[in-house]
Design a protein around this motif. Structure first.
Motif, PDB file in Angstrom:
ATOM      1  N   UNK A   1      17.409  67.954  38.135  1.00  0.00           N
ATOM      2  CA  UNK A   1      18.483  67.916  39.121  1.00  0.00           C
ATOM      3  C   UNK A   1      18.207  68.781  40.347  1.00  0.00           C
ATOM      4  N   UNK A   2      17.001  69.295  40.474  1.00  0.00           N
ATOM      5  CA  UNK A   2      16.710  70.147  41.621  1.00  0.00           C
ATOM      6  C   UNK A   2      15.658  69.528  42.552  1.00  0.00           C
ATOM      7  N   UNK A   3      15.606  68.200  42.566  1.00  0.00           N
ATOM      8  CA  UNK A   3      14.616  67.481  43.376  1.00  0.00           C
ATOM      9  C   UNK A   3      14.633  67.855  44.852  1.00  0.00           C
TER      10      UNK A   3
ATOM     11  N   UNK B   1       0.866  71.865  50.920  1.00  0.00           N
ATOM     12  CA  UNK B   1       0.938  71.411  49.541  1.00  0.00           C
ATOM     13  C   UNK B   1       1.472  69.967  49.491  1.00  0.00           C
ATOM     14  N   UNK B   2       0.996  69.184  48.528  1.00  0.00           N
ATOM     15  CA  UNK B   2       1.501  67.816  48.407  1.00  0.00           C
ATOM     16  C   UNK B   2       2.957  67.856  47.920  1.00  0.00           C
ATOM     17  N   UNK B   3       3.815  67.123  48.591  1.00  0.00           N
ATOM     18  CA  UNK B   3       5.239  67.141  48.236  1.00  0.00           C
ATOM     19  C   UNK B   3       5.496  66.421  46.922  1.00  0.00           C
ATOM     20  N   UNK B   4       4.579  65.555  46.541  1.00  0.00           N
ATOM     21  CA  UNK B   4       4.741  64.787  45.303  1.00  0.00           C
ATOM     22  C   UNK B   4       4.099  65.495  44.110  1.00  0.00           C
ATOM     23  N   UNK B   5       2.875  66.011  44.305  1.00  0.00           N
ATOM     24  CA  UNK B   5       2.127  66.582  43.173  1.00  0.00           C
ATOM     25  C   UNK B   5       2.154  68.098  43.095  1.00  0.00           C
ATOM     26  N   UNK B   6       2.523  68.783  44.167  1.00  0.00           N
ATOM     27  CA  UNK B   6       2.506  70.244  44.193  1.00  0.00           C
ATOM     28  C   UNK B   6       1.101  70.797  44.393  1.00  0.00           C
ATOM     29  N   UNK B   7       0.103  69.938  44.588  1.00  0.00           N
ATOM     30  CA  UNK B   7      -1.277  70.409  44.764  1.00  0.00           C
ATOM     31  C   UNK B   7      -1.515  70.887  46.186  1.00  0.00           C
TER      32      UNK B   7
ATOM     33  N   UNK C   1       6.618  73.846  40.108  1.00  0.00           N
ATOM     34  CA  UNK C   1       6.370  72.841  39.078  1.00  0.00           C
ATOM     35  C   UNK C   1       7.673  72.077  38.845  1.00  0.00           C
ATOM     36  N   UNK C   2       7.571  70.759  38.782  1.00  0.00           N
ATOM     37  CA  UNK C   2       8.794  69.978  38.593  1.00  0.00           C
ATOM     38  C   UNK C   2       8.474  68.680  37.883  1.00  0.00           C
ATOM     39  N   UNK C   3       9.159  68.433  36.811  1.00  0.00           N
ATOM     40  CA  UNK C   3       9.013  67.177  36.106  1.00  0.00           C
ATOM     41  C   UNK C   3      10.368  66.834  35.523  1.00  0.00           C
ATOM     42  N   UNK C   4      10.970  65.819  36.118  1.00  0.00           N
ATOM     43  CA  UNK C   4      12.318  65.397  35.718  1.00  0.00           C
ATOM     44  C   UNK C   4      12.438  65.117  34.229  1.00  0.00           C
ATOM     45  N   UNK C   5      11.305  64.746  33.620  1.00  0.00           N
ATOM     46  CA  UNK C   5      11.367  64.340  32.212  1.00  0.00           C
ATOM     47  C   UNK C   5      11.124  65.466  31.218  1.00  0.00           C
TER      48      UNK C   5
END
Ligand SMILES: [Zn+2]
Length: 154
Positions: A11-13, A94-100, A27-31
């Motif tokens: 919920x913190x997207x 940093x990549x907004x999708x991967x965090x890399x 680090x973020x993974x909705x699942x």
């Protein structure tokens, strides 16, 4: 001193996107389940950002429990708590999708991956080593800059 790192709860997207724009490692993974987030935060020395008020987090875990609902307020709160001042040099590093962390990419490398006019009008490109996304300083980039400029030191 090693760089500050975070883990964000579900919920913190919106928060995650802004923090990554500012260049923070989040680090973020909705699942992921909360137990997994706690485990990874501990292992990697990350601060867990969450909205769970009633959860009993382990004593040795660094946690920030947010009550704010808007991403900008959430980011401000976390920056305040840890006395962080975002630096403009880290913006979109940093990549907004991967965090890399992004890598520099040459014009030739990205030629087939960006629109022709972008290729013709830009000199500098960056690429995510994980998903291959290409970033460049265009309108989209500027709009994101506006979204986070309030956080940069005046
Ligand atoms: Zn990526």
């Amino acid at each position: 001193m090693s760089e500050i790192k975070f883990t964000a709860d579900v919920m913190l997207g919106g928060f995650v996107r802004l923090m990554r724009m500012l260049g923070y490692d989040v680090l973020y993974d909705k699942n992921s389940k909360i137990e997994e987030l706690i485990e990874r935060s501990r292992k990697e020395g990350r601060i867990l950002i969450t909205k769970r008020r009633r959860y009993r987090f382990p004593q040795d875990l660094k946690v920030v429990v947010l009550s704010e609902n808007y991403p900008h307020e959430q980011v401000q709160k976390v920056l305040n708590i840890h006395s962080l001042t975002p630096s403009k040099e880290k913006f979109l590093s940093r990549c907004l999708i991967c965090n890399e962390l992004l890598e520099e990419a040459s014009r030739e490398e990205v030629r087939s991956k960006v629109p022709e006019f972008v290729y013709r009008t830009h000199e500098e490109f960056a690429r995510c080593p994980v998903c291959g996304r290409i970033y460049w300083e265009g309108t989209h980039h500027q709009n994101m800059g506006k979204m986070v400029e309030m956080f940069f030191k005046k």
